[in-house]
Design a protein around this motif. Structure first.
Motif, PDB file in Angstrom:
ATOM      1  N   SER A 527       0.789  -1.232   0.000  1.00 15.04           N
ATOM      2  CA  SER A 527       0.000   0.000   0.000  1.00 15.04           C
ATOM      3  C   SER A 527       0.822   1.282   0.000  1.00 15.04           C
ATOM      4  CB  SER A 527      -0.918   0.009   1.228  1.00 15.04           C
ATOM      5  OG  SER A 527      -0.162   0.194   2.407  1.00 15.04           O
ATOM      6  N   GLY A 528       2.014   1.272   0.607  1.00 10.46           N
ATOM      7  CA  GLY A 528       2.763   2.518   0.757  1.00 10.46           C
ATOM      8  C   GLY A 528       2.336   3.335   1.953  1.00 10.46           C
ATOM      9  N   GLY A 529       1.485   2.758   2.801  1.00 12.27           N
ATOM     10  CA  GLY A 529       1.089   3.478   4.009  1.00 12.27           C
ATOM     11  C   GLY A 529       2.255   3.770   4.935  1.00 12.27           C
ATOM     12  N   ASP A 530       3.322   2.969   4.836  1.00 11.50           N
ATOM     13  CA  ASP A 530       4.507   3.216   5.657  1.00 11.50           C
ATOM     14  C   ASP A 530       5.178   4.534   5.265  1.00 11.50           C
ATOM     15  OD1 ASP A 530       5.021   1.933   3.246  1.00 11.50           O
ATOM     16  OD2 ASP A 530       6.114   0.262   4.137  1.00 11.50           O
ATOM     17  N   TYR A 531       5.304   4.787   3.970  1.00  6.50           N
ATOM     18  CA  TYR A 531       5.876   6.071   3.550  1.00  6.50           C
ATOM     19  C   TYR A 531       4.969   7.221   3.965  1.00  6.50           C
ATOM     20  CZ  TYR A 531       7.903   9.823   0.776  1.00  6.50           C
ATOM     21  OH  TYR A 531       8.488  11.002   0.386  1.00  6.50           O
ATOM     22  N   LEU A 532       3.662   7.051   3.800  1.00  8.41           N
ATOM     23  CA  LEU A 532       2.724   8.144   4.068  1.00  8.41           C
ATOM     24  C   LEU A 532       2.742   8.564   5.535  1.00  8.41           C
ATOM     25  CD1 LEU A 532      -0.305   7.076   1.829  1.00  8.41           C
ATOM     26  CD2 LEU A 532       1.350   8.921   1.418  1.00  8.41           C
ATOM     27  N   ILE A 533       2.770   7.602   6.474  1.00 10.08           N
ATOM     28  CA  ILE A 533       2.756   8.013   7.876  1.00 10.08           C
ATOM     29  C   ILE A 533       4.068   8.682   8.244  1.00 10.08           C
ATOM     30  CG2 ILE A 533       3.517   5.751   8.738  1.00 10.08           C
ATOM     31  CD1 ILE A 533       1.157   8.309  10.464  1.00 10.08           C
ATOM     32  N   ALA A 534       5.195   8.177   7.727  1.00  6.68           N
ATOM     33  CA  ALA A 534       6.485   8.789   8.070  1.00  6.68           C
ATOM     34  C   ALA A 534       6.602  10.180   7.465  1.00  6.68           C
ATOM     35  CB  ALA A 534       7.624   7.898   7.590  1.00  6.68           C
ATOM     36  N   TYR A 535       6.180  10.335   6.214  1.00  2.00           N
ATOM     37  CA  TYR A 535       6.317  11.635   5.545  1.00  2.00           C
ATOM     38  C   TYR A 535       5.374  12.675   6.150  1.00  2.00           C
ATOM     39  CZ  TYR A 535       6.086  15.422   2.232  1.00  2.00           C
ATOM     40  OH  TYR A 535       6.112  16.678   1.684  1.00  2.00           O
ATOM     41  N   TRP A 536       4.098  12.341   6.293  1.00  2.00           N
ATOM     42  CA  TRP A 536       3.138  13.355   6.735  1.00  2.00           C
ATOM     43  C   TRP A 536       3.319  13.692   8.216  1.00  2.00           C
ATOM     44  CZ3 TRP A 536       1.462  16.530   3.457  1.00  2.00           C
ATOM     45  CH2 TRP A 536       1.132  16.146   2.152  1.00  2.00           C
ATOM     46  N   LEU A 537       3.774  12.731   9.033  1.00  2.00           N
ATOM     47  CA  LEU A 537       4.104  13.061  10.422  1.00  2.00           C
ATOM     48  C   LEU A 537       5.246  14.069  10.469  1.00  2.00           C
ATOM     49  CD1 LEU A 537       3.952  12.365  13.571  1.00  2.00           C
ATOM     50  CD2 LEU A 537       5.823  10.781  13.081  1.00  2.00           C
ATOM     51  N   ALA A 538       6.306  13.816   9.693  1.00  2.00           N
ATOM     52  CA  ALA A 538       7.456  14.720   9.685  1.00  2.00           C
ATOM     53  C   ALA A 538       7.086  16.088   9.114  1.00  2.00           C
ATOM     54  CB  ALA A 538       8.595  14.108   8.879  1.00  2.00           C
ATOM     55  N   THR A 539       6.160  16.110   8.180  1.00  2.09           N
ATOM     56  CA  THR A 539       5.713  17.376   7.593  1.00  2.09           C
ATOM     57  C   THR A 539       4.844  18.158   8.579  1.00  2.09           C
ATOM     58  OG1 THR A 539       5.754  16.344   5.412  1.00  2.09           O
ATOM     59  CG2 THR A 539       4.550  18.408   5.611  1.00  2.09           C
ATOM     60  N   TYR A 540       3.943  17.450   9.239  1.00  2.00           N
ATOM     61  CA  TYR A 540       3.080  18.086  10.248  1.00  2.00           C
ATOM     62  C   TYR A 540       3.916  18.773  11.328  1.00  2.00           C
ATOM     63  CZ  TYR A 540       0.127  18.198  14.453  1.00  2.00           C
ATOM     64  OH  TYR A 540      -0.522  18.584  15.602  1.00  2.00           O
ATOM     65  N   HIS A 541       5.004  18.133  11.731  1.00  4.59           N
ATOM     66  CA  HIS A 541       5.866  18.714  12.766  1.00  4.59           C
ATOM     67  C   HIS A 541       6.937  19.643  12.186  1.00  4.59           C
ATOM     68  CE1 HIS A 541       4.182  16.689  16.239  1.00  4.59           C
ATOM     69  NE2 HIS A 541       4.155  15.554  15.562  1.00  4.59           N
ATOM     70  N   LYS A 542       6.849  19.911  10.889  1.00  7.76           N
ATOM     71  CA  LYS A 542       7.698  20.903  10.211  1.00  7.76           C
ATOM     72  C   LYS A 542       9.176  20.519  10.183  1.00  7.76           C
ATOM     73  CE  LYS A 542       4.510  24.690  11.342  1.00  7.76           C
ATOM     74  NZ  LYS A 542       3.645  23.982  12.295  1.00  7.76           N
ATOM     75  N   PHE A 543       9.451  19.227  10.235  1.00  2.11           N
ATOM     76  CA  PHE A 543      10.830  18.788  10.033  1.00  2.11           C
ATOM     77  C   PHE A 543      11.203  18.827   8.554  1.00  2.11           C
ATOM     78  CE2 PHE A 543       9.626  16.066  13.848  1.00  2.11           C
ATOM     79  CZ  PHE A 543      10.111  16.999  14.764  1.00  2.11           C
ATOM     80  N   LEU A 544      10.204  18.710   7.707  1.00  2.95           N
ATOM     81  CA  LEU A 544      10.410  18.722   6.258  1.00  2.95           C
ATOM     82  C   LEU A 544       9.642  19.883   5.646  1.00  2.95           C
ATOM     83  CD1 LEU A 544       9.853  14.925   5.466  1.00  2.95           C
ATOM     84  CD2 LEU A 544      12.030  16.096   5.912  1.00  2.95           C
ATOM     85  N   THR A 545      10.244  20.529   4.670  1.00  3.96           N
ATOM     86  CA  THR A 545       9.541  21.562   3.911  1.00  3.96           C
ATOM     87  C   THR A 545       9.027  20.953   2.611  1.00  3.96           C
ATOM     88  OG1 THR A 545      11.629  22.251   2.904  1.00  3.96           O
ATOM     89  CG2 THR A 545      10.896  23.441   4.876  1.00  3.96           C
ATOM     90  N   LYS A 546       8.047  21.606   2.025  1.00  3.91           N
ATOM     91  CA  LYS A 546       7.388  21.057   0.843  1.00  3.91           C
ATOM     92  C   LYS A 546       8.336  20.906  -0.334  1.00  3.91           C
ATOM     93  CE  LYS A 546       3.495  21.897  -2.290  1.00  3.91           C
ATOM     94  NZ  LYS A 546       2.388  22.816  -2.651  1.00  3.91           N
ATOM     95  N   ASP A 547       9.350  21.739  -0.434  1.00  5.45           N
ATOM     96  CA  ASP A 547      10.220  21.753  -1.614  1.00  5.45           C
ATOM     97  C   ASP A 547      11.335  20.713  -1.558  1.00  5.45           C
ATOM     98  OD1 ASP A 547      11.355  23.142   0.513  1.00  5.45           O
ATOM     99  OD2 ASP A 547      12.555  24.430  -0.782  1.00  5.45           O
ATOM    100  N   LEU A 548      11.443  19.937  -0.483  1.00  6.69           N
ATOM    101  CA  LEU A 548      12.501  18.925  -0.402  1.00  6.69           C
ATOM    102  C   LEU A 548      12.291  17.849  -1.460  1.00  6.69           C
ATOM    103  CD1 LEU A 548      12.971  18.434   3.439  1.00  6.69           C
ATOM    104  CD2 LEU A 548      14.639  19.325   1.817  1.00  6.69           C
TER     105      LEU A 548
END
Length: 548
Positions: A527-548
């Motif tokens: 499913s790719g749910g593993d990528y989605l939870i890791a990415y969106w959690l890190a984005t929600y907490h602003k560890f990652l910016t959209k342009d990365l």
């Protein structure tokens, strides 16, 4: 040095094995019925520590100091908050809060909605968007529960069947949380639609069983891609087909473990907090209350439709209870859940929490227990920061860092890393390895679609000496493998994401594994749910910016 390392590991092993006989082997769907706690957690304390009316022992562990004569060596009075040996039975002397303090309802702990969505999407965001679309198209058929998909050929245009639905509840809840984070960050209406669909699916997983407060593993129509006929269903104890009533023509998968409940509570809590839909919140509030009332009524044993404990991890251990009760009180504000939560705040419970979170064996066997722990502890710490006393919060924070997250730290697992960075007291620094590894791991994660792949045995790496020792020992004592899980030789250092074994949810797999694994199969899509939870959690907490 190696000998000292092995001696230390052996000491921990025997301690952990001893603990198994008290609390069971922990965090998986396959362990025996483990219905004994490591220390007494009854309302009335009748364990080895003293609760008599005349306190003449060295330690008083009562929730309320009921002794008539204080002659112990550690002070347990209510007015003395200066003594270094003070027993906090009736109050947290460091903060002035009662020992069972829980903040008034409601409290809130959310990130500010000021994420910069104006940037052009970079590689990591584009990968997330591809997985988001693919998940909707291929991995949530029928009522919305997450599954993995086998296609008829490598063009992946016609579905042959769906698989992995025995674990659908935990992964649907994890996916639900990812979409709640996504909606909070982006405001994307598709994310909100995904959240509401997943909540309705998980609500159906609860109510389809017909047993008050009992959640199924999966719920779907009797479609040939998931249901292989009445005879097949009759031969499988976990399959239940429904021929009449509201759910006529459906089936559900049972014998649900605490693993599945973990994802259910996690997803429901994040959806409740992050998505502004009143009808959905009413569903979550009612469903969470129903499940908690059932669990409290059964003394935290998952009881199936036949009135028996389920055959897979039915006993809800202390960390699970703490997470679910904290979430439930936060969602409902119900006084009865506050009362249960207060029992877990008592200082007399701390030894039991420490013992029940010995995770040494999860480094080598049953690694997926680490995923359950990180899922539960995310909300323990996120909500504990605003509901617990400062003293209790600091205790749980230290427990997370010293026992829960310890050997998973910087192990090329961006999901665990994100939980630590957001809730584990992380402080960013120049050339920070956590942020660097988080970005590296998400970059290395396979592009959508996530197909099953083969890895040969990894050679030429330094092996963990204890894993080699245990592999040899289990050959001589096969019963050890049955007790604690099979331990093969493992690498001393974790492999990066591309060298980790294929899995429906890769971040619950052991990153130290050296043996060959998987198979190249372009028809098998996860499913790719593993990528989605890791990415969106890190984005929600602003560890990652959209342009990365």
């Amino acid at each position: 040095m190696i000998r000292k390392h092995i001696v230390a590991m052996l000491f921990a092993l025997f301690a952990a094995i001893a603990l198994l006989f008290v609390v069971g082997c922990g965090d998986d769907d396959d362990d025996d019925n483990d219905d004994n706690d490591v220390a007494d957690d009854d309302t009335v304390d009748d364990d080895a520590l003293d609760d008599d009316t005349v306190d003449d022992d060295a330690l008083d562990d009562d929730a309320v100091d009921d002794d008539t004569l204080d002659d112990d060596t550690l002070d347990d009075d209510t007015g003395d908050d200066d003594d270094t040996g003070d027993d906090d039975d009736t109050g947290d002397d460091d903060t002035g809060d009662p020992d069972d303090y829980i903040a008034p309802w409601p409290q809130e702990n959310l990130e500010e909605q000021n994420y910069n969505e104006a940037l052009t999407a970079g590689y990591l965001r584009e990968k997330a968007e591809a997985y988001d679309v693919n998940h909707v198209d291929n991995h949530q058929p029928f009522y919305g529960g997450e599954v993995h998909t086998r296609f008829t050929d490598e063009t992946r245009t016609v579905v042959q069947n769906y698989h992995g639905y025995g674990d659908s509840t935990i992964w649907t809840g994890t996916y639900l949380a990812s979409q709640a984070f996504r909606y909070w960050v982006t405001g994307d209406e598709q994310a909100k639609t995904n959240v509401i669909k997943a909540v309705n699916a998980l609500s159906g997983h609860l109510h389809v069983t017909g047993k008050e407060g009992f959640i199924s593993r999966y719920w779907a129509p009797q479609d040939p891609t998931v249901y292989y006929g009445d005879e097949w269903c009759a031969e499988n104890d976990r399959c239940h087909n429904i021929e009449e009533g509201e759910y006529a023509g459906d089936f559900w998968w049972g014998e649900t473990s605490r693993d599945q409940y973990t994802g259910w509570f996690f997803g429901m809590c994040m959806a409740y907090d992050l998505v502004d839909d009143a009808d959905m919140r009413d569903i979550i509030r009612a469903d969470v209350a129903e499940v908690l009332d059932e669990l409290i009524g059964t003394n935290w044993m998952i009881i199936d439709e036949a009135g028996e404990p389920t055959d897979a991890a039915p006993n809800v251990m202390l960390g699970f209870r703490l997470s679910w009760l904290t979430s439930g009180y936060h969602i409902t504000g119900a006084e009865r859940f506050k009362v249960e939560l207060q029992k877990l705040m008592l200082d007399s419970q701390r030894t039991a929490f420490k013992l029940s979170h010995i995770a040494f064996l999860n480094r080598y066997a049953q690694y997926y227990g680490n995923n359950l722990a990180h899922t539960n502890w995310y909300n323990i710490l996120r909500l504990g920061r605003v509901y617990y006393s400062e003293d209790d919060y600091n205790f749980f924070l230290d427990l997370f860092n010293s026992q829960v997250h310890t050997f998973t730290k910087l192990s090329h697992n961006p999901w665990f890393n994100g939980v630590y960075m957001s809730q584990g007291g992380y402080e960013p620094a120049k050339d920070d390895p956590h942020l660097d590894q988080l970005t590296e791991d998400l970059t290395d994660f396979k592009d959508c679609p996530k197909l099953q792949y083969y890895l040969p045995e990894r050679t030429g790496v330094t092996l963990d000496p204890f894993s080699v020792f245990m592999d040899d020992l289990q050959e001589q004592l096969p019963w050890l493998a049955e007790l604690i899980g099979e331990i093969d030789p493992q690498a001393l250092e974790p492999f990066p994401v591309p060298q980790q074994c294929t899995s429906g949810f890769i971040f619950q797999r052991n990153p130290f594994q050296v043996l060959e694994c998987g198979s190249d199969d372009p028809t098998m899509e996860n499913s790719g749910g593993d990528y989605l939870i890791a990415y969106w959690l890190a984005t929600y907490h602003k560890f990652l910016t959209k342009d990365l």
